[in-house]
Write an enzyme that holds these catalytic residues in place. Structure first.
Site, PDB file in Angstrom:
ATOM      1  N   ASN A  64      -6.845  -7.973  11.481  1.00  0.00           N
ATOM      2  CA  ASN A  64      -6.025  -6.902  11.441  1.00  0.00           C
ATOM      3  C   ASN A  64      -6.015  -5.648  12.208  1.00  0.00           C
ATOM      4  O   ASN A  64      -6.765  -5.514  13.107  1.00  0.00           O
ATOM      5  CB  ASN A  64      -6.787  -5.701   9.839  1.00  0.00           C
ATOM      6  CG  ASN A  64      -7.129  -7.156   8.823  1.00  0.00           C
ATOM      7  OD1 ASN A  64      -6.137  -6.865   8.047  1.00  0.00           O
ATOM      8  ND2 ASN A  64      -7.835  -7.386   8.933  1.00  0.00           N
ATOM      9  N   GLY A  86       6.244  -0.947  -4.335  1.00  0.00           N
ATOM     10  CA  GLY A  86       6.512  -1.767  -4.583  1.00  0.00           C
ATOM     11  C   GLY A  86       7.567  -3.059  -4.990  1.00  0.00           C
ATOM     12  O   GLY A  86       8.492  -1.672  -4.643  1.00  0.00           O
ATOM     13  N   GLY A 118      -5.192  -6.021  -0.231  1.00  0.00           N
ATOM     14  CA  GLY A 118      -6.660  -6.402  -0.127  1.00  0.00           C
ATOM     15  C   GLY A 118      -7.877  -5.008  -0.171  1.00  0.00           C
ATOM     16  O   GLY A 118      -6.833  -3.834  -0.258  1.00  0.00           O
ATOM     17  N   GLY A 137       8.717  -6.376   6.430  1.00  0.00           N
ATOM     18  CA  GLY A 137       9.412  -5.985   6.687  1.00  0.00           C
ATOM     19  C   GLY A 137       9.753  -5.375   7.985  1.00  0.00           C
ATOM     20  O   GLY A 137      10.965  -4.347   8.609  1.00  0.00           O
ATOM     21  N   ALA A 182       0.839  -1.167  -0.363  1.00  0.00           N
ATOM     22  CA  ALA A 182       0.118  -0.099   0.256  1.00  0.00           C
ATOM     23  C   ALA A 182       0.566   1.422  -0.133  1.00  0.00           C
ATOM     24  O   ALA A 182       0.364   2.569  -0.548  1.00  0.00           O
ATOM     25  CB  ALA A 182      -0.739  -0.117   1.351  1.00  0.00           C
ATOM     26  N   THR A 183       2.587   0.979   0.389  1.00  0.00           N
ATOM     27  CA  THR A 183       3.316   2.333   0.033  1.00  0.00           C
ATOM     28  C   THR A 183       4.138   2.139  -1.044  1.00  0.00           C
ATOM     29  O   THR A 183       4.890   2.887  -0.993  1.00  0.00           O
ATOM     30  CB  THR A 183       3.739   2.722   1.057  1.00  0.00           C
ATOM     31  OG1 THR A 183       4.676   0.870   1.709  1.00  0.00           O
ATOM     32  CG2 THR A 183       2.323   3.094   2.933  1.00  0.00           C
ATOM     33  N   ASP A 225      -1.642 -10.207  -0.641  1.00  0.00           N
ATOM     34  CA  ASP A 225      -0.127 -10.383   0.117  1.00  0.00           C
ATOM     35  C   ASP A 225      -0.205 -10.625   0.981  1.00  0.00           C
ATOM     36  O   ASP A 225       0.690 -11.549   1.512  1.00  0.00           O
ATOM     37  CB  ASP A 225      -0.171  -8.984  -0.290  1.00  0.00           C
ATOM     38  CG  ASP A 225      -0.682  -7.962   0.837  1.00  0.00           C
ATOM     39  OD1 ASP A 225      -1.058  -8.351   1.240  1.00  0.00           O
ATOM     40  OD2 ASP A 225       0.349  -7.073   0.720  1.00  0.00           O
ATOM     41  N   THR A 226      -0.810 -10.872   2.175  1.00  0.00           N
ATOM     42  CA  THR A 226      -0.532 -11.758   3.118  1.00  0.00           C
ATOM     43  C   THR A 226      -0.885 -13.442   3.351  1.00  0.00           C
ATOM     44  O   THR A 226      -0.185 -14.167   3.665  1.00  0.00           O
ATOM     45  CB  THR A 226      -1.725 -10.838   4.120  1.00  0.00           C
ATOM     46  OG1 THR A 226      -1.986  -9.718   4.549  1.00  0.00           O
ATOM     47  CG2 THR A 226      -1.524 -11.802   5.721  1.00  0.00           C
ATOM     48  N   GLU A 258       5.365   5.671  10.686  1.00  0.00           N
ATOM     49  CA  GLU A 258       5.876   6.494   9.871  1.00  0.00           C
ATOM     50  C   GLU A 258       5.215   7.299   9.632  1.00  0.00           C
ATOM     51  O   GLU A 258       5.662   8.470   8.790  1.00  0.00           O
ATOM     52  CB  GLU A 258       5.064   5.540   8.496  1.00  0.00           C
ATOM     53  CG  GLU A 258       6.274   4.675   7.982  1.00  0.00           C
ATOM     54  CD  GLU A 258       7.605   4.671   7.917  1.00  0.00           C
ATOM     55  OE1 GLU A 258       7.514   5.951   7.063  1.00  0.00           O
ATOM     56  OE2 GLU A 258       8.691   4.240   8.384  1.00  0.00           O
TER      57      GLU A 258
END
Length: 492
Positions: A299, A16, A81, A408, A13-14, A240-241, A307
Protein backbone atom coordinates in the site's frame (compact mmCIF):
# COMPACT_ATOMS: atom_id res chain seq x y z
CA UNK A 1 -22.68 -15.13 -25.69
CA UNK A 2 -26.20 -14.10 -24.71
CA UNK A 3 -26.94 -10.52 -23.67
CA UNK A 4 -26.63 -10.02 -19.92
CA UNK A 5 -26.84 -7.00 -17.62
CA UNK A 6 -25.05 -6.80 -14.28
CA UNK A 7 -25.39 -4.11 -11.57
CA UNK A 8 -22.12 -3.12 -9.88
CA UNK A 9 -21.89 -1.09 -6.68
CA UNK A 10 -18.38 0.36 -6.49
CA UNK A 11 -17.68 2.28 -3.28
CA UNK A 12 -14.37 4.06 -2.84
CA UNK A 13 -13.13 6.01 0.15
CA UNK A 14 -14.13 9.35 -1.42
CA UNK A 15 -16.95 8.53 -3.85
CA UNK A 16 -19.18 5.75 -5.07
CA UNK A 17 -20.95 4.70 -8.26
CA UNK A 18 -23.60 2.34 -9.46
CA UNK A 19 -22.77 0.96 -12.90
CA UNK A 20 -24.45 -1.35 -15.38
CA UNK A 21 -22.25 -3.82 -17.22
CA UNK A 22 -23.71 -5.10 -20.49
CA UNK A 23 -22.12 -8.25 -21.94
CA UNK A 24 -22.87 -9.05 -25.59
CA UNK A 25 -20.95 -10.64 -28.47
CA UNK A 26 -17.92 -11.21 -26.21
CA UNK A 27 -17.79 -7.49 -25.46
CA UNK A 28 -18.34 -5.51 -22.26
CA UNK A 29 -20.00 -2.11 -22.21
CA UNK A 30 -20.33 0.07 -19.09
CA UNK A 31 -23.03 2.60 -18.25
CA UNK A 32 -22.84 4.69 -15.09
CA UNK A 33 -26.22 5.14 -13.45
CA UNK A 34 -25.27 7.25 -10.43
CA UNK A 35 -22.26 8.85 -8.84
CA UNK A 36 -22.22 10.23 -5.31
CA UNK A 37 -19.80 11.40 -2.59
CA UNK A 38 -18.77 9.10 0.25
CA UNK A 39 -18.28 11.61 3.01
CA UNK A 40 -16.51 11.04 6.30
CA UNK A 41 -18.54 12.46 9.20
CA UNK A 42 -16.71 13.99 12.16
CA UNK A 43 -18.50 13.71 15.51
CA UNK A 44 -16.90 14.43 18.90
CA UNK A 45 -13.40 14.09 17.50
CA UNK A 46 -13.95 10.80 15.65
CA UNK A 47 -14.49 10.01 11.96
CA UNK A 48 -17.33 7.78 10.76
CA UNK A 49 -18.85 6.47 7.53
CA UNK A 50 -22.50 7.18 6.78
CA UNK A 51 -23.59 3.63 5.98
CA UNK A 52 -27.24 4.67 5.78
CA UNK A 53 -26.44 7.17 3.01
CA UNK A 54 -24.49 4.47 1.11
CA UNK A 55 -27.40 2.05 1.43
CA UNK A 56 -29.78 4.73 0.18
CA UNK A 57 -27.57 5.41 -2.84
CA UNK A 58 -27.64 1.71 -3.74
CA UNK A 59 -31.44 1.75 -3.56
CA UNK A 60 -31.51 4.87 -5.76
CA UNK A 61 -29.36 3.14 -8.36
CA UNK A 62 -31.61 0.07 -8.35
CA UNK A 63 -34.70 2.29 -8.77
CA UNK A 64 -33.13 3.92 -11.84
CA UNK A 65 -32.31 0.52 -13.32
CA UNK A 66 -35.93 -0.53 -12.82
CA UNK A 67 -37.25 2.72 -14.33
CA UNK A 68 -35.06 2.14 -17.39
CA UNK A 69 -36.31 -1.45 -17.69
CA UNK A 70 -32.80 -2.88 -17.46
CA UNK A 71 -33.11 -6.65 -16.91
CA UNK A 72 -30.50 -6.96 -14.14
CA UNK A 73 -29.16 -10.48 -13.86
CA UNK A 74 -27.38 -9.94 -10.54
CA UNK A 75 -25.83 -7.39 -8.16
CA UNK A 76 -22.26 -7.17 -6.79
CA UNK A 77 -20.80 -4.84 -4.14
CA UNK A 78 -17.18 -3.83 -3.60
CA UNK A 79 -15.74 -1.30 -1.14
CA UNK A 80 -12.47 -0.16 0.40
CA UNK A 81 -10.87 -2.49 2.95
CA UNK A 82 -10.49 -2.94 6.73
CA UNK A 83 -13.61 -1.12 8.02
CA UNK A 84 -16.58 -2.95 9.54
CA UNK A 85 -20.06 -2.59 11.02
CA UNK A 86 -21.45 -3.84 14.34
CA UNK A 87 -24.87 -5.54 14.35
CA UNK A 88 -26.96 -6.40 17.40
CA UNK A 89 -28.85 -9.63 18.07
CA UNK A 90 -31.91 -8.07 16.45
CA UNK A 91 -29.94 -7.62 13.22
CA UNK A 92 -29.83 -3.83 13.42
CA UNK A 93 -26.79 -1.58 13.09
CA UNK A 94 -25.50 -0.55 16.51
CA UNK A 95 -23.49 2.52 15.50
CA UNK A 96 -22.07 4.27 12.46
CA UNK A 97 -18.80 2.51 11.53
CA UNK A 98 -15.46 4.16 12.23
CA UNK A 99 -13.41 5.32 9.25
CA UNK A 100 -9.90 3.95 8.94
CA UNK A 101 -8.71 7.57 8.82
CA UNK A 102 -9.69 8.08 12.47
CA UNK A 103 -6.58 8.52 14.59
CA UNK A 104 -7.74 6.37 17.52
CA UNK A 105 -5.47 3.55 16.32
CA UNK A 106 -2.26 5.60 16.22
CA UNK A 107 0.27 3.53 18.18
CA UNK A 108 -2.12 0.58 18.45
CA UNK A 109 0.07 -1.97 16.62
CA UNK A 110 2.95 -1.38 19.04
CA UNK A 111 0.59 -1.93 22.00
CA UNK A 112 -0.84 -5.07 20.42
CA UNK A 113 2.64 -6.49 19.83
CA UNK A 114 3.13 -6.57 23.60
CA UNK A 115 0.43 -9.27 23.61
CA UNK A 116 1.28 -10.98 20.32
CA UNK A 117 4.72 -10.26 18.80
CA UNK A 118 4.91 -8.45 15.47
CA UNK A 119 6.74 -11.40 13.90
CA UNK A 120 3.94 -13.77 14.87
CA UNK A 121 1.18 -11.47 13.62
CA UNK A 122 2.88 -11.14 10.25
CA UNK A 123 3.88 -14.79 10.16
CA UNK A 124 0.25 -15.87 10.53
CA UNK A 125 -1.34 -13.32 8.19
CA UNK A 126 1.36 -12.02 5.84
CA UNK A 127 -0.36 -8.63 6.01
CA UNK A 128 1.40 -5.27 5.92
CA UNK A 129 1.46 -3.69 9.37
CA UNK A 130 -0.71 -0.56 9.19
CA UNK A 131 -2.28 1.04 12.23
CA UNK A 132 -5.77 1.08 10.71
CA UNK A 133 -5.96 -2.65 9.98
CA UNK A 134 -9.13 -4.19 11.41
CA UNK A 135 -7.12 -6.12 14.00
CA UNK A 136 -5.85 -2.91 15.62
CA UNK A 137 -9.17 -1.12 15.23
CA UNK A 138 -10.91 -3.89 17.16
CA UNK A 139 -8.16 -4.03 19.77
CA UNK A 140 -8.42 -0.26 20.30
CA UNK A 141 -12.22 -0.32 20.54
CA UNK A 142 -12.05 -3.13 23.12
CA UNK A 143 -9.40 -1.24 25.10
CA UNK A 144 -11.59 1.87 25.03
CA UNK A 145 -14.64 -0.12 26.22
CA UNK A 146 -16.64 0.56 23.06
CA UNK A 147 -20.30 -0.08 23.91
CA UNK A 148 -21.14 -1.07 20.31
CA UNK A 149 -18.41 -3.73 20.30
CA UNK A 150 -19.55 -5.00 23.69
CA UNK A 151 -23.09 -5.43 22.35
CA UNK A 152 -22.14 -6.74 18.89
CA UNK A 153 -23.63 -10.08 17.92
CA UNK A 154 -22.06 -9.95 14.46
CA UNK A 155 -19.25 -7.93 12.88
CA UNK A 156 -19.48 -7.54 9.11
CA UNK A 157 -16.97 -5.87 6.80
CA UNK A 158 -18.38 -3.02 4.71
CA UNK A 159 -19.41 -4.86 1.51
CA UNK A 160 -20.80 -7.74 3.56
CA UNK A 161 -22.78 -5.31 5.72
CA UNK A 162 -24.36 -3.70 2.66
CA UNK A 163 -25.04 -7.11 1.15
CA UNK A 164 -26.80 -8.08 4.37
CA UNK A 165 -28.96 -4.95 4.24
CA UNK A 166 -30.04 -5.99 0.73
CA UNK A 167 -30.63 -9.69 1.38
CA UNK A 168 -30.78 -10.41 5.10
CA UNK A 169 -27.93 -12.92 4.65
CA UNK A 170 -24.61 -12.65 6.49
CA UNK A 171 -21.23 -13.80 5.15
CA UNK A 172 -17.57 -12.86 5.53
CA UNK A 173 -16.22 -12.50 2.01
CA UNK A 174 -12.68 -13.83 1.62
CA UNK A 175 -10.90 -10.95 -0.15
CA UNK A 176 -12.27 -8.25 2.17
CA UNK A 177 -11.53 -10.38 5.24
CA UNK A 178 -7.94 -10.73 4.06
CA UNK A 179 -7.40 -6.98 4.59
CA UNK A 180 -8.19 -7.30 8.30
CA UNK A 181 -4.87 -8.85 9.42
CA UNK A 182 -6.85 -11.63 11.06
CA UNK A 183 -6.98 -14.10 8.16
CA UNK A 184 -4.43 -16.86 7.55
CA UNK A 185 -3.87 -17.12 3.75
CA UNK A 186 -2.80 -20.75 4.12
CA UNK A 187 -6.02 -21.94 5.76
CA UNK A 188 -8.10 -19.14 4.22
CA UNK A 189 -9.87 -18.75 7.56
CA UNK A 190 -9.85 -16.13 10.32
CA UNK A 191 -7.29 -16.90 13.02
CA UNK A 192 -8.88 -17.54 16.42
CA UNK A 193 -5.80 -16.61 18.45
CA UNK A 194 -5.43 -13.17 16.84
CA UNK A 195 -9.14 -12.48 17.12
CA UNK A 196 -9.18 -13.31 20.81
CA UNK A 197 -6.07 -11.21 21.41
CA UNK A 198 -7.98 -8.27 19.89
CA UNK A 199 -10.94 -8.97 22.18
CA UNK A 200 -13.41 -10.48 19.70
CA UNK A 201 -14.86 -13.98 19.36
CA UNK A 202 -14.83 -16.12 16.21
CA UNK A 203 -18.61 -16.57 16.44
CA UNK A 204 -19.03 -12.80 16.00
CA UNK A 205 -18.06 -13.25 12.35
CA UNK A 206 -20.14 -14.97 9.66
CA UNK A 207 -18.67 -17.93 7.71
CA UNK A 208 -15.99 -17.21 5.10
CA UNK A 209 -17.45 -17.14 1.58
CA UNK A 210 -15.50 -16.95 -1.68
CA UNK A 211 -16.02 -14.80 -4.79
CA UNK A 212 -18.50 -16.25 -7.24
CA UNK A 213 -20.99 -17.62 -4.72
CA UNK A 214 -24.55 -16.34 -4.41
CA UNK A 215 -25.35 -14.43 -1.22
CA UNK A 216 -29.12 -14.38 -1.68
CA UNK A 217 -31.76 -12.33 -3.43
CA UNK A 218 -32.86 -8.80 -2.62
CA UNK A 219 -35.52 -8.77 0.08
CA UNK A 220 -39.23 -8.39 -0.61
CA UNK A 221 -39.03 -4.94 1.00
CA UNK A 222 -36.38 -3.81 -1.49
CA UNK A 223 -38.23 -5.40 -4.37
CA UNK A 224 -41.26 -3.27 -3.44
CA UNK A 225 -39.10 -0.13 -2.99
CA UNK A 226 -37.31 -0.47 -6.33
CA UNK A 227 -39.80 -2.21 -8.58
CA UNK A 228 -37.39 -5.08 -9.24
CA UNK A 229 -37.97 -8.78 -8.86
CA UNK A 230 -35.92 -11.20 -6.69
CA UNK A 231 -32.55 -10.24 -8.21
CA UNK A 232 -29.61 -12.35 -6.91
CA UNK A 233 -26.77 -10.66 -5.03
CA UNK A 234 -23.43 -12.29 -5.88
CA UNK A 235 -20.44 -12.42 -3.54
CA UNK A 236 -17.76 -10.89 -5.75
CA UNK A 237 -14.26 -9.82 -4.70
CA UNK A 238 -15.62 -7.44 -2.07
CA UNK A 239 -12.34 -5.61 -1.62
CA UNK A 240 -12.15 -3.01 -4.38
CA UNK A 241 -8.51 -3.80 -5.11
CA UNK A 242 -9.41 -7.48 -5.44
CA UNK A 243 -11.99 -6.57 -8.07
CA UNK A 244 -9.61 -4.12 -9.73
CA UNK A 245 -6.82 -6.68 -10.11
CA UNK A 246 -9.33 -9.11 -11.62
CA UNK A 247 -9.72 -6.56 -14.44
CA UNK A 248 -6.02 -6.33 -15.38
CA UNK A 249 -5.90 -7.06 -19.14
CA UNK A 250 -2.68 -9.08 -18.87
CA UNK A 251 -1.70 -11.66 -21.45
CA UNK A 252 0.40 -13.76 -19.05
CA UNK A 253 1.43 -13.90 -15.40
CA UNK A 254 4.64 -11.83 -15.75
CA UNK A 255 3.11 -8.50 -14.84
CA UNK A 256 2.86 -6.13 -11.92
CA UNK A 257 -0.11 -3.89 -11.32
CA UNK A 258 -0.57 -0.44 -9.88
CA UNK A 259 -4.11 0.31 -8.77
CA UNK A 260 -4.01 4.09 -8.82
CA UNK A 261 -6.54 6.17 -6.92
CA UNK A 262 -6.80 7.67 -3.44
CA UNK A 263 -4.34 4.93 -2.56
CA UNK A 264 -1.75 3.39 -4.86
CA UNK A 265 -1.43 -0.36 -4.54
CA UNK A 266 1.48 -2.03 -6.32
CA UNK A 267 1.86 -5.77 -6.49
CA UNK A 268 1.78 -9.04 -8.36
CA UNK A 269 -0.66 -11.93 -8.60
CA UNK A 270 0.65 -15.26 -7.26
CA UNK A 271 -0.71 -18.71 -6.55
CA UNK A 272 0.58 -18.76 -2.98
CA UNK A 273 1.28 -16.20 -0.27
CA UNK A 274 4.85 -14.90 0.03
CA UNK A 275 5.63 -14.79 3.75
CA UNK A 276 9.30 -14.69 4.66
CA UNK A 277 11.87 -12.52 6.44
CA UNK A 278 12.28 -10.19 3.47
CA UNK A 279 8.54 -9.61 2.96
CA UNK A 280 8.27 -9.02 6.72
CA UNK A 281 11.12 -6.51 6.76
CA UNK A 282 9.79 -4.69 3.70
CA UNK A 283 6.23 -4.79 5.12
CA UNK A 284 4.53 -6.28 2.05
CA UNK A 285 1.04 -7.70 2.24
CA UNK A 286 -0.70 -10.88 1.06
CA UNK A 287 -4.36 -10.27 0.29
CA UNK A 288 -6.91 -12.66 -1.14
CA UNK A 289 -7.71 -12.69 -4.85
CA UNK A 290 -10.19 -14.47 -7.08
CA UNK A 291 -9.86 -18.19 -7.84
CA UNK A 292 -7.71 -18.64 -4.74
CA UNK A 293 -4.89 -16.38 -5.94
CA UNK A 294 -2.91 -14.06 -3.67
CA UNK A 295 -2.34 -10.36 -4.29
CA UNK A 296 1.20 -9.75 -3.03
CA UNK A 297 1.42 -5.99 -2.78
CA UNK A 298 2.35 -2.81 -0.98
CA UNK A 299 0.00 0.00 0.00
CA UNK A 300 1.37 3.38 -1.05
CA UNK A 301 -0.15 6.79 -0.46
CA UNK A 302 -1.65 7.89 -3.77
CA UNK A 303 -3.63 10.74 -5.29
CA UNK A 304 -4.92 11.56 -1.81
CA UNK A 305 -2.00 13.99 -1.59
CA UNK A 306 -2.79 16.00 -4.73
CA UNK A 307 -6.51 16.04 -3.92
CA UNK A 308 -5.82 17.47 -0.48
CA UNK A 309 -3.45 20.08 -1.92
CA UNK A 310 -6.06 21.06 -4.53
CA UNK A 311 -8.45 21.88 -1.70
CA UNK A 312 -5.88 23.95 0.18
CA UNK A 313 -4.13 25.96 -2.53
CA UNK A 314 -6.15 28.86 -3.88
CA UNK A 315 -5.65 28.31 -7.60
CA UNK A 316 -5.17 24.53 -8.00
CA UNK A 317 -8.91 23.65 -7.77
CA UNK A 318 -9.48 25.59 -11.01
CA UNK A 319 -7.28 23.17 -12.99
CA UNK A 320 -8.39 19.95 -14.62
CA UNK A 321 -5.89 17.07 -14.46
CA UNK A 322 -4.82 17.81 -18.04
CA UNK A 323 -4.14 21.42 -17.05
CA UNK A 324 -2.26 20.30 -13.94
CA UNK A 325 -0.03 18.18 -16.16
CA UNK A 326 0.69 21.13 -18.47
CA UNK A 327 1.81 23.42 -15.67
CA UNK A 328 3.77 20.62 -13.97
CA UNK A 329 5.85 19.74 -17.03
CA UNK A 330 7.02 23.38 -17.24
CA UNK A 331 8.33 23.35 -13.65
CA UNK A 332 11.95 22.35 -12.81
CA UNK A 333 12.58 18.61 -12.54
CA UNK A 334 13.39 17.06 -9.14
CA UNK A 335 13.47 20.44 -7.39
CA UNK A 336 11.61 19.08 -4.34
CA UNK A 337 11.02 15.43 -3.45
CA UNK A 338 9.47 13.62 -0.49
CA UNK A 339 8.43 10.18 0.72
CA UNK A 340 4.65 9.98 0.14
CA UNK A 341 4.42 7.30 2.83
CA UNK A 342 5.99 9.38 5.57
CA UNK A 343 3.59 9.40 8.58
CA UNK A 344 3.05 13.16 8.26
CA UNK A 345 0.99 12.64 5.09
CA UNK A 346 -1.46 10.05 6.49
CA UNK A 347 -4.24 12.46 7.53
CA UNK A 348 -2.78 15.87 8.38
CA UNK A 349 -4.85 18.93 9.17
CA UNK A 350 -2.99 20.59 6.28
CA UNK A 351 -1.29 18.60 3.52
CA UNK A 352 0.55 21.63 2.15
CA UNK A 353 1.96 22.49 5.56
CA UNK A 354 3.12 18.89 5.98
CA UNK A 355 4.98 19.07 2.66
CA UNK A 356 6.52 22.40 3.66
CA UNK A 357 7.68 20.92 6.96
CA UNK A 358 9.18 17.90 5.15
CA UNK A 359 11.10 20.31 2.94
CA UNK A 360 12.44 22.24 5.93
CA UNK A 361 13.59 19.09 7.72
CA UNK A 362 15.33 17.77 4.57
CA UNK A 363 16.78 21.16 3.53
CA UNK A 364 14.88 21.41 0.24
CA UNK A 365 13.21 24.40 -1.40
CA UNK A 366 9.51 24.72 -0.67
CA UNK A 367 7.28 24.63 -3.78
CA UNK A 368 6.24 28.13 -4.77
CA UNK A 369 4.32 27.97 -8.06
CA UNK A 370 1.34 25.75 -8.85
CA UNK A 371 3.49 23.82 -11.31
CA UNK A 372 6.16 23.17 -8.68
CA UNK A 373 3.55 21.82 -6.25
CA UNK A 374 2.11 19.43 -8.82
CA UNK A 375 5.48 18.30 -10.18
CA UNK A 376 6.96 17.56 -6.77
CA UNK A 377 3.93 15.41 -5.91
CA UNK A 378 3.91 13.44 -9.18
CA UNK A 379 7.69 12.92 -9.22
CA UNK A 380 7.69 11.84 -5.57
CA UNK A 381 4.94 9.29 -6.26
CA UNK A 382 6.74 7.93 -9.34
CA UNK A 383 10.03 7.57 -7.43
CA UNK A 384 8.30 5.91 -4.48
CA UNK A 385 6.78 3.46 -6.99
CA UNK A 386 10.30 2.65 -8.20
CA UNK A 387 11.47 2.05 -4.65
CA UNK A 388 8.62 -0.37 -3.98
CA UNK A 389 8.96 -2.00 -7.42
CA UNK A 390 12.62 -2.82 -6.74
CA UNK A 391 11.64 -4.67 -3.57
CA UNK A 392 8.75 -6.37 -5.34
CA UNK A 393 10.94 -7.69 -8.17
CA UNK A 394 13.39 -9.20 -5.67
CA UNK A 395 10.61 -11.25 -4.07
CA UNK A 396 8.55 -12.08 -7.19
CA UNK A 397 8.82 -15.69 -8.41
CA UNK A 398 9.11 -14.42 -12.01
CA UNK A 399 10.64 -11.56 -13.98
CA UNK A 400 8.21 -8.66 -14.20
CA UNK A 401 8.00 -7.54 -17.82
CA UNK A 402 5.28 -4.88 -17.74
CA UNK A 403 3.38 -2.70 -15.28
CA UNK A 404 -0.39 -2.39 -15.70
CA UNK A 405 -1.82 0.83 -14.23
CA UNK A 406 -5.54 0.54 -13.52
CA UNK A 407 -8.11 2.75 -11.83
CA UNK A 408 -8.85 6.45 -12.07
CA UNK A 409 -5.19 7.43 -11.82
CA UNK A 410 -4.42 5.58 -15.06
CA UNK A 411 -5.95 8.55 -16.93
CA UNK A 412 -3.15 10.83 -15.71
CA UNK A 413 -0.80 10.74 -18.70
CA UNK A 414 2.01 12.66 -17.03
CA UNK A 415 2.08 10.48 -13.92
CA UNK A 416 1.88 7.37 -16.13
CA UNK A 417 4.93 8.51 -18.15
CA UNK A 418 6.80 9.54 -15.00
CA UNK A 419 6.11 6.09 -13.55
CA UNK A 420 7.31 4.41 -16.73
CA UNK A 421 10.49 6.51 -16.76
CA UNK A 422 11.11 5.83 -13.10
CA UNK A 423 10.65 2.04 -13.26
CA UNK A 424 12.36 1.60 -16.62
CA UNK A 425 9.84 -0.95 -17.96
CA UNK A 426 6.85 -0.60 -20.32
CA UNK A 427 3.58 0.58 -18.81
CA UNK A 428 0.05 -0.21 -20.00
CA UNK A 429 -2.57 2.20 -18.66
CA UNK A 430 -6.20 1.11 -18.36
CA UNK A 431 -8.89 0.26 -17.67
CA UNK A 432 -9.83 3.31 -15.64
CA UNK A 433 -12.98 1.56 -14.40
CA UNK A 434 -11.01 -1.47 -13.31
CA UNK A 435 -12.86 -2.09 -10.06
CA UNK A 436 -16.31 -1.96 -11.65
CA UNK A 437 -15.13 -4.19 -14.52
CA UNK A 438 -13.73 -6.79 -12.11
CA UNK A 439 -16.96 -6.64 -10.11
CA UNK A 440 -19.05 -7.20 -13.24
CA UNK A 441 -16.85 -9.94 -14.65
CA UNK A 442 -17.05 -11.92 -11.39
CA UNK A 443 -20.82 -11.72 -11.67
CA UNK A 444 -20.51 -12.93 -15.26
CA UNK A 445 -18.34 -15.80 -14.07
CA UNK A 446 -20.93 -16.72 -11.43
CA UNK A 447 -23.58 -16.79 -14.17
CA UNK A 448 -21.45 -19.11 -16.34
CA UNK A 449 -20.72 -16.63 -19.14
CA UNK A 450 -16.96 -16.95 -18.54
CA UNK A 451 -15.15 -19.75 -16.75
CA UNK A 452 -11.59 -18.65 -15.85
CA UNK A 453 -9.45 -15.60 -15.12
CA UNK A 454 -7.87 -16.03 -18.56
CA UNK A 455 -11.27 -15.89 -20.26
CA UNK A 456 -12.22 -12.83 -18.22
CA UNK A 457 -9.04 -11.00 -19.17
CA UNK A 458 -9.34 -11.93 -22.83
CA UNK A 459 -12.82 -10.44 -22.96
CA UNK A 460 -11.62 -7.32 -21.11
CA UNK A 461 -8.74 -6.83 -23.60
CA UNK A 462 -11.23 -7.01 -26.43
CA UNK A 463 -13.54 -4.47 -24.79
CA UNK A 464 -11.34 -1.63 -23.57
CA UNK A 465 -8.78 0.83 -24.90
CA UNK A 466 -5.37 1.00 -23.24
CA UNK A 467 -2.40 3.36 -23.65
CA UNK A 468 1.18 2.09 -23.80
CA UNK A 469 4.18 4.00 -22.45
CA UNK A 470 7.88 3.28 -22.88
CA UNK A 471 10.78 4.53 -20.72
CA UNK A 472 12.44 7.85 -21.54
CA UNK A 473 15.24 9.98 -20.08
CA UNK A 474 16.85 7.11 -18.18
CA UNK A 475 19.95 9.06 -17.02
CA UNK A 476 17.87 11.99 -15.77
CA UNK A 477 15.59 9.71 -13.76
CA UNK A 478 18.57 7.86 -12.31
CA UNK A 479 19.82 11.16 -10.91
CA UNK A 480 16.35 11.97 -9.65
CA UNK A 481 16.16 8.65 -7.84
CA UNK A 482 19.50 9.27 -6.15
CA UNK A 483 18.20 12.58 -4.86
CA UNK A 484 14.95 10.97 -3.70
CA UNK A 485 16.88 8.38 -1.69
CA UNK A 486 18.98 11.13 -0.12
CA UNK A 487 15.88 12.89 1.24
CA UNK A 488 13.84 9.76 1.94
CA UNK A 489 12.59 9.84 5.54
CA UNK A 490 10.15 7.70 7.52
CA UNK A 491 10.27 9.65 10.76
CA UNK A 492 8.62 12.96 9.80
Amino acid sequence: MKDAYFFAVDLGATSGRTIIGHLFNNQLELKQLTRFPNKIIEIKGHFYWDIYALYNEIINGLKIAAEQNIPIQSIGIDTWGVDFVFFGKDGDILRAPYSYRDNHTVGAPEEFFKITPREKVYGVTGIQIMNFNSLYQLYTLRKNHCSALNAADKILFMPDALGYLLTGKMVTEYTIASTSQMLDPRTKQLNKELMEAAGVKPEQFAPITFPGEQLGTISEEIQAMTGLGPVPVIVIAGHDTGSAVASVPAENERFAYLSSGTWSLMGIETKNAIINNESFEKNFTNEGGIEGTTRFLKNICGLWIIERCKKELKTLPAYSYDELNKIAIKAPAFRTLFNPDSPCFANPSSMTESIKNYCKVTNQPIPETDGEWVRCIFESLALRYRQVFADLQKMAPFTIEVLHIIGGGSKNELLDQFTCNSLGIPVVAGPTEGTAIGNIMMQAKASGLVNTIEEMRKLIRASIETVEYFPKDNDIWEEGYKKYLSVYRTDI
